[in-house]
Write a protein that holds these residues in place. Structure first.
Motif, PDB file in Angstrom:
ATOM      1  N   ASP A 176       3.658  -0.920  -4.091  1.00  0.00           N
ATOM      2  CA  ASP A 176       2.955  -0.677  -2.830  1.00  0.00           C
ATOM      3  C   ASP A 176       3.573  -1.468  -1.685  1.00  0.00           C
ATOM      4  O   ASP A 176       3.714  -0.968  -0.557  1.00  0.00           O
ATOM      5  CB  ASP A 176       1.480  -1.055  -2.987  1.00  0.00           C
ATOM      6  CG  ASP A 176       0.747  -0.110  -3.932  1.00  0.00           C
ATOM      7  OD1 ASP A 176       1.272   1.012  -4.149  1.00  0.00           O
ATOM      8  OD2 ASP A 176      -0.315  -0.499  -4.450  1.00  0.00           O
TER       9      ASP A 176
ATOM     10  N   ILE B 149       7.055   0.167  -0.659  1.00  0.00           N
ATOM     11  CA  ILE B 149       6.872   1.433   0.069  1.00  0.00           C
ATOM     12  C   ILE B 149       6.364   1.171   1.479  1.00  0.00           C
ATOM     13  O   ILE B 149       6.793   1.815   2.446  1.00  0.00           O
ATOM     14  CB  ILE B 149       5.913   2.342  -0.710  1.00  0.00           C
ATOM     15  CG1 ILE B 149       6.599   2.821  -2.004  1.00  0.00           C
ATOM     16  CG2 ILE B 149       5.483   3.533   0.140  1.00  0.00           C
ATOM     17  CD1 ILE B 149       5.719   3.675  -2.873  1.00  0.00           C
ATOM     18  N   LYS B 150       5.466   0.201   1.634  1.00  0.00           N
ATOM     19  CA  LYS B 150       4.947  -0.138   2.956  1.00  0.00           C
ATOM     20  C   LYS B 150       6.061  -0.623   3.876  1.00  0.00           C
ATOM     21  O   LYS B 150       6.150  -0.231   5.054  1.00  0.00           O
ATOM     22  CB  LYS B 150       3.863  -1.202   2.814  1.00  0.00           C
ATOM     23  CG  LYS B 150       3.260  -1.654   4.142  1.00  0.00           C
ATOM     24  CD  LYS B 150       2.204  -2.722   3.917  1.00  0.00           C
ATOM     25  CE  LYS B 150       1.649  -3.216   5.261  1.00  0.00           C
ATOM     26  NZ  LYS B 150       0.624  -4.288   5.063  1.00  0.00           N
ATOM     27  N   GLU B 151       6.952  -1.480   3.375  1.00  0.00           N
ATOM     28  CA  GLU B 151       8.046  -2.002   4.188  1.00  0.00           C
ATOM     29  C   GLU B 151       9.072  -0.915   4.525  1.00  0.00           C
ATOM     30  O   GLU B 151       9.601  -0.873   5.633  1.00  0.00           O
ATOM     31  CB  GLU B 151       8.735  -3.156   3.453  1.00  0.00           C
ATOM     32  CG  GLU B 151       7.889  -4.418   3.321  1.00  0.00           C
ATOM     33  CD  GLU B 151       7.484  -4.981   4.672  1.00  0.00           C
ATOM     34  OE1 GLU B 151       8.342  -5.010   5.582  1.00  0.00           O
ATOM     35  OE2 GLU B 151       6.318  -5.378   4.826  1.00  0.00           O
ATOM     36  N   LEU B 152       9.345  -0.026   3.579  1.00  0.00           N
ATOM     37  CA  LEU B 152      10.290   1.067   3.847  1.00  0.00           C
ATOM     38  C   LEU B 152       9.761   1.986   4.934  1.00  0.00           C
ATOM     39  O   LEU B 152      10.508   2.436   5.822  1.00  0.00           O
ATOM     40  CB  LEU B 152      10.559   1.855   2.571  1.00  0.00           C
ATOM     41  CG  LEU B 152      11.401   1.146   1.499  1.00  0.00           C
ATOM     42  CD1 LEU B 152      11.467   1.993   0.238  1.00  0.00           C
ATOM     43  CD2 LEU B 152      12.800   0.872   2.021  1.00  0.00           C
ATOM     44  N   ASN B 153       8.466   2.292   4.891  1.00  0.00           N
ATOM     45  CA  ASN B 153       7.874   3.142   5.932  1.00  0.00           C
ATOM     46  C   ASN B 153       7.905   2.463   7.288  1.00  0.00           C
ATOM     47  O   ASN B 153       8.135   3.101   8.317  1.00  0.00           O
ATOM     48  CB  ASN B 153       6.430   3.498   5.554  1.00  0.00           C
ATOM     49  CG  ASN B 153       6.347   4.509   4.420  1.00  0.00           C
ATOM     50  OD1 ASN B 153       7.268   5.320   4.246  1.00  0.00           O
ATOM     51  ND2 ASN B 153       5.269   4.478   3.644  1.00  0.00           N
ATOM     52  N   LYS B 154       7.693   1.149   7.302  1.00  0.00           N
ATOM     53  CA  LYS B 154       7.740   0.421   8.576  1.00  0.00           C
ATOM     54  C   LYS B 154       9.147   0.435   9.153  1.00  0.00           C
ATOM     55  O   LYS B 154       9.333   0.618  10.358  1.00  0.00           O
ATOM     56  CB  LYS B 154       7.259  -1.014   8.349  1.00  0.00           C
ATOM     57  CG  LYS B 154       7.151  -1.821   9.651  1.00  0.00           C
ATOM     58  CD  LYS B 154       6.361  -3.097   9.443  1.00  0.00           C
ATOM     59  CE  LYS B 154       7.091  -4.044   8.518  1.00  0.00           C
ATOM     60  NZ  LYS B 154       6.380  -5.357   8.413  1.00  0.00           N
ATOM     61  N   ASN B 155      10.173   0.273   8.324  1.00  0.00           N
ATOM     62  CA  ASN B 155      11.564   0.321   8.791  1.00  0.00           C
ATOM     63  C   ASN B 155      11.942   1.706   9.284  1.00  0.00           C
ATOM     64  O   ASN B 155      12.702   1.864  10.237  1.00  0.00           O
ATOM     65  CB  ASN B 155      12.506  -0.100   7.668  1.00  0.00           C
ATOM     66  CG  ASN B 155      12.391  -1.575   7.343  1.00  0.00           C
ATOM     67  OD1 ASN B 155      11.874  -2.358   8.147  1.00  0.00           O
ATOM     68  ND2 ASN B 155      12.842  -1.971   6.160  1.00  0.00           N
ATOM     69  N   TRP B 156      11.418   2.734   8.607  1.00  0.00           N
ATOM     70  CA  TRP B 156      11.742   4.115   8.991  1.00  0.00           C
ATOM     71  C   TRP B 156      11.212   4.447  10.380  1.00  0.00           C
ATOM     72  O   TRP B 156      11.829   5.177  11.148  1.00  0.00           O
ATOM     73  CB  TRP B 156      11.149   5.073   7.947  1.00  0.00           C
ATOM     74  CG  TRP B 156      11.371   6.510   8.266  1.00  0.00           C
ATOM     75  CD1 TRP B 156      12.552   7.171   8.242  1.00  0.00           C
ATOM     76  CD2 TRP B 156      10.388   7.463   8.666  1.00  0.00           C
ATOM     77  NE1 TRP B 156      12.376   8.488   8.598  1.00  0.00           N
ATOM     78  CE2 TRP B 156      11.052   8.697   8.866  1.00  0.00           C
ATOM     79  CE3 TRP B 156       9.006   7.413   8.867  1.00  0.00           C
ATOM     80  CZ2 TRP B 156      10.381   9.846   9.264  1.00  0.00           C
ATOM     81  CZ3 TRP B 156       8.336   8.557   9.262  1.00  0.00           C
ATOM     82  CH2 TRP B 156       9.029   9.756   9.461  1.00  0.00           C
ATOM     83  N   ARG B 157      10.050   3.875  10.739  1.00  0.00           N
ATOM     84  CA  ARG B 157       9.461   4.131  12.060  1.00  0.00           C
ATOM     85  C   ARG B 157       9.993   3.187  13.135  1.00  0.00           C
ATOM     86  O   ARG B 157       9.715   3.358  14.312  1.00  0.00           O
ATOM     87  CB  ARG B 157       7.940   4.004  11.979  1.00  0.00           C
ATOM     88  CG  ARG B 157       7.274   5.110  11.174  1.00  0.00           C
ATOM     89  CD  ARG B 157       5.764   5.058  11.337  1.00  0.00           C
ATOM     90  NE  ARG B 157       5.199   3.832  10.778  1.00  0.00           N
ATOM     91  CZ  ARG B 157       4.750   3.721   9.538  1.00  0.00           C
ATOM     92  NH1 ARG B 157       4.802   4.758   8.720  1.00  0.00           N
ATOM     93  NH2 ARG B 157       4.258   2.570   9.109  1.00  0.00           N
TER      94      ARG B 157
END
Length: 503
Positions: A85, A88-96
């Motif tokens: 979890d 995935i949270k950090e990857l989504n933050k980097n993507w945005r």
């Protein structure tokens, strides 16, 4: 009576071999004789050993480490499930994130060096002190052509001139010996290769005539001409180009531009003549009133010096005129031009919009191959204007020279790069991605008193740029990777430039 025993072996020396060895001597050998000795056995004992050195403690430890360690798969699974979890949270933050917007990854070292590959010249033209007036690359990108004439003072109309071609891919290229030389009775002011047939060249003369040569015909290359008729230009032809026939996509027509104010379209005929099929005339009374134009030629004529078609709309083109203006024009107009000369067909008035003027005649215009509204203009005031077709004032105005600017060209592969030829003997390469105020590179083509009259990028071999000057020299420059590799956000930057609004 009998018993076991061990005795030494007996050796019997061969006297024949010894005598022959001492007497034999190879006649082909340049060294002295070599003495040899025969021995029955050269070793008397042997022993096999599995290992000739003792194992050290370090070696034993290394062997132990190479043994596969047990893996706790259950523990690894538990760890991955526990951090899933968070990852995935950090990857989504980097993507945005927009932290790296505009960042360009360069896997190789970029450089802005420009080197001279060839210095081409025709000695007879140099002896006559003729200048390179125009350059064109053929459809394959391997052959470059230049025209010789005069753009300064002199009796252009009666002086002999030349069109020369060099094949840069030919083995044994001689820079002082063109592959083809065409003698022309009048100064050649401009030329252009056919866009798909590599051997066809159209040229415009000081006399107003338009000619087409076939370079594959060595003995008699002239195949079409306008002749001197009522339809022929009455002033020098400063630009020629090939236009795709709207009715037959595989056919091309020829366009010519002159300071007599006329833009004419010609069609080839079987009898070797070029026939006028369409025409436009620039007259001051029919120029849009957004700007008050000077009357430069007699009472009404507006002398046209350059033309560039839009890469997005084949009916739209930009022209430069002697009055210092760039004008937006259209081939789709129906308004008849004010009758002032005899012509076999009615001429139309193409001008639709006038842009803010230069401080002197506009000698060059170039429409962007990457944006439908952007174009460049340059003139005798030494300035380059970056224009949007949607507004009169320039987006950017750059003073590149204290003397004239004779040619400006957009790069065919880099949306933010253009080149300009100055009256001070320089070719300047600009990159709006790096600076909108100063050139990325200034190439010294000739001395400060020798203007560079023409430049052309090679569309097929994009690393090549040709430049011709007043000394009669044609130089081929090789551009570095920085000028031919498009960046990931370059089109966005170009769009931002085009969307700027001036007062």
């Amino acid at each position: 009576m009998f018993g076991d025993g061990v005795v030494r072996g007996a050796d019997v020396e061969s006297l024949w071999r010894r005598d022959m060895g001492t007497r034999c001597e190879a006649k082909s050998c340049q060294t002295g004789e070599i003495s040899t000795v025969e021995a029955a056995v050269q070793s008397h004992s042997s022993r096999d050993a599995g290992m000739q050195t003792d194992q050290s403690e370090e070696t034993i430890q290394d062997l132990d480490l190479q043994k596969e360690a047990p893996v706790d798969y259950a523990g690894l699974l538990s760890f991955l499930q526990g951090v899933e979890d968070v990852v995935i949270k950090e990857l989504n933050k980097n993507w945005r994130s927009h932290a790296f917007d505009g960042f360009e990854v360069n896997w190789v070292d970029q450089n802005e060096t420009v080197s001279c590959l060839h210095s081409l010249l025709y000695p007879e033209a140099q002896d006559q002190k003729l200048q390179v007036t125009s350059i064109s690359w053929n459809a394959t990108g391997s052959v470059v052509a230049c025209s010789y004439g005069r753009l300064d003072d002199g009796d252009w109309s009666t002086e002999k001139s030349y069109v020369c071609t060099w094949n840069l891919d030919r083995r044994g290229l001689n820079p002082k010996r063109p592959d083809l030389v065409v003698d022309v009775p009048s100064s050649v002011m401009c030329l252009a290769f056919h866009p798909s047939q590599p051997s066809l060249i159209v040229g415009g003369l000081y006399s107003g005539e338009v000619l087409i040569w076939d370079t594959s015909r060595i003995e008699d290359p002239l195949i079409w001409r306008t002749g001197m008729t009522d339809d022929t230009h009455t002033d020098p032809v400063y630009q020629v180009d090939w236009l795709q026939d709207s009715k037959h996509s595989h056919h091309f027509q020829i366009l010519s531009v002159s300071t007599d104010g006329k833009i004419l379209v010609w069609q080839t005929q079987r009898d070797g003549q070029l026939m006028l099929v369409e025409g436009f005339a620039l007259v001051a009374q029919q120029i849009p009133r957004s700007m008050k134009l000077k009357r430069t030629r007699g009472e009404t004529a507006v002398g046209v010096t350059s033309l560039s078609f839009s890469h997005f709309d084949p009916s739209v083109f930009i022209i430069g005129v002697e009055g210092g203006y760039a004008l937006k024009c259209s081939t789709a107009v129906e308004t008849a031009a004010v009758p002032r000369t005899v012509s076999s067909i009615p001429l139309k008035a193409p001008a639709q919009f006038a842009f803010s003027p230069h401080g002197g005649p506009v000698y060059c215009v170039s429409c962007s191959p990457f944006h439908r509204n952007l174009f460049l203009s340059g003139g005798t005031d030494g300035h380059v204007h970056l224009h949007s077709m949607l507004q009169a004032q320039p987006l950017i105005s750059l003073q590149l020279s204290k003397k004239y600017l004779f040619s400006v060209r957009w790069s065919p592969v880099r949306p933010l790069v253009f080149a300009a030829a100055t009256g001070e003997g320089e070719v300047q390469l600009f990159d709006f991605g790096k600076s909108s105020q100063k050139p990325a590179v200034s190439i010294k083509q000739a001395s400060a008193q020798t203007p560079v009259y023409c430049i052309e990028f090679n569309i097929k071999q994009t690393q090549l740029l040709a430049a011709g000057d007043a000394s009669g020299m044609l130089k081929i420059w090789q551009l570095s990777s920085d000028f031919i590799q498009q960046g990931p956000r370059e089109m966005n930057h170009l769009e931002q430039l085009a969307n700027e609004v001036t007062d």
